[in-house]
Design an enzyme around this catalytic site. Sequence first.
Site: not given
Length: 416
Positions: A220, A296
């Site tokens: 990202h 994550e």
Amino acid sequence: MPKFVVEADGGSRGNPGPAGYGAVVIDAVTGETLAEAAEYIGVATNNVAEYKGLIAGLKAAKTLDPAADVHVRMDSKLVVEQMSGRWKIKHPDMKPLAAEAARVLPGGQVRYEWIPREKNKHADRLANEAMDAGKKGKQWEPSRSTAELGAKAGRTSSPSREATAPEGPPGDAAAGAAKARAALAASYELSAAVPEQAAPSVGWGSADLGTPATFVLLRHGETLLTPEKRFSGSGGSDPELSAVGRRQADAVATALAARGTIQAVVSSPLLRCRETAGAVATRLGLDVSVEDGLRETDFGAWEGMTFTEVRERYADDLSAWLASPDVAPTGGGESFTSVATRVAATRDTLLTRYAGRTVLVVTHVTPVKTLVRLALGAPPESLFRMELSAASLSAVAYYADGNASLRLLNDTSHLR
């Protein structure tokens, strides 16, 4: 007094998963192999297998001569530091194993040294032979072992050996490829630290395997936490993209639209990934599928902190975390072993869903590095040896025979 070198290793294909250990006793003066030991131990973690290998090596040395001076060499930083008394043993599975190892020989007769993995090939290969045998429902047999032959190729007459000098100039791709083909042709061991798919064949076969599934891995774009290098996982504030991050997402979208190869877009559920994925998907005219397994790592109490701040407040916990993939961050976060398990499961789900297609996988640092690590068969510590920039692209191709090929890592050319 005789002097022995004990080299030991252990591995788990799944961590936890099918596990085995290997150990070798070497004459410290002549470099001669005096004894070998290996065993498939069923389902266990890497660290348990490593301790089992240490115990087997020490027992073999004691059998040869209980009065010998023993120099233990292992590539497990955790085991070496714990047995040397420099690190505390907190994990309940490790305490009885460490105590058993300490009882084999008097402490004054044994000293420990950490060595790189490439200098522990003999024990590593024994461990893999044990796991290979276990996969077939058998136990390791000394008569069928080739571990010593493999070790001798890289061992001088002294056990304190240096790695064989490379041949050819740096960057000599032809020489490197030739070595790789030779190693694969010799059926060198698969990594012991990789959660397994169906066991792949190794080498370049002539069969047409068809179009691989290709994961284009996109980290990202930046958030406000990114340039400050703060822990930002799935247990924190779920920040949005910063202005810089939004520009990065637009740049990736432009680059991927120009390539025209992406057929589907999959994203982590966290906001920074969904925003990045959305920018690309809108440009490509595709929908975004959200996969929870791509989130994550949960960094527990470390969320939002810098590495220095964690070192100041949780020094012992951080050291243990850096030393073992089984250790979770302070406050109930996720270990890298846990993350690898869910990422591997998500990978397998996506491979089934997108067989033969090119998929943009928008996720985070740890999942991207984990997918690369698993594709390469690299050990868990390799996670700390990869650079992965915000909005960077990497790519892995997965073939029908179970093999994977890393095609790109940390490409940021679209941001320049």
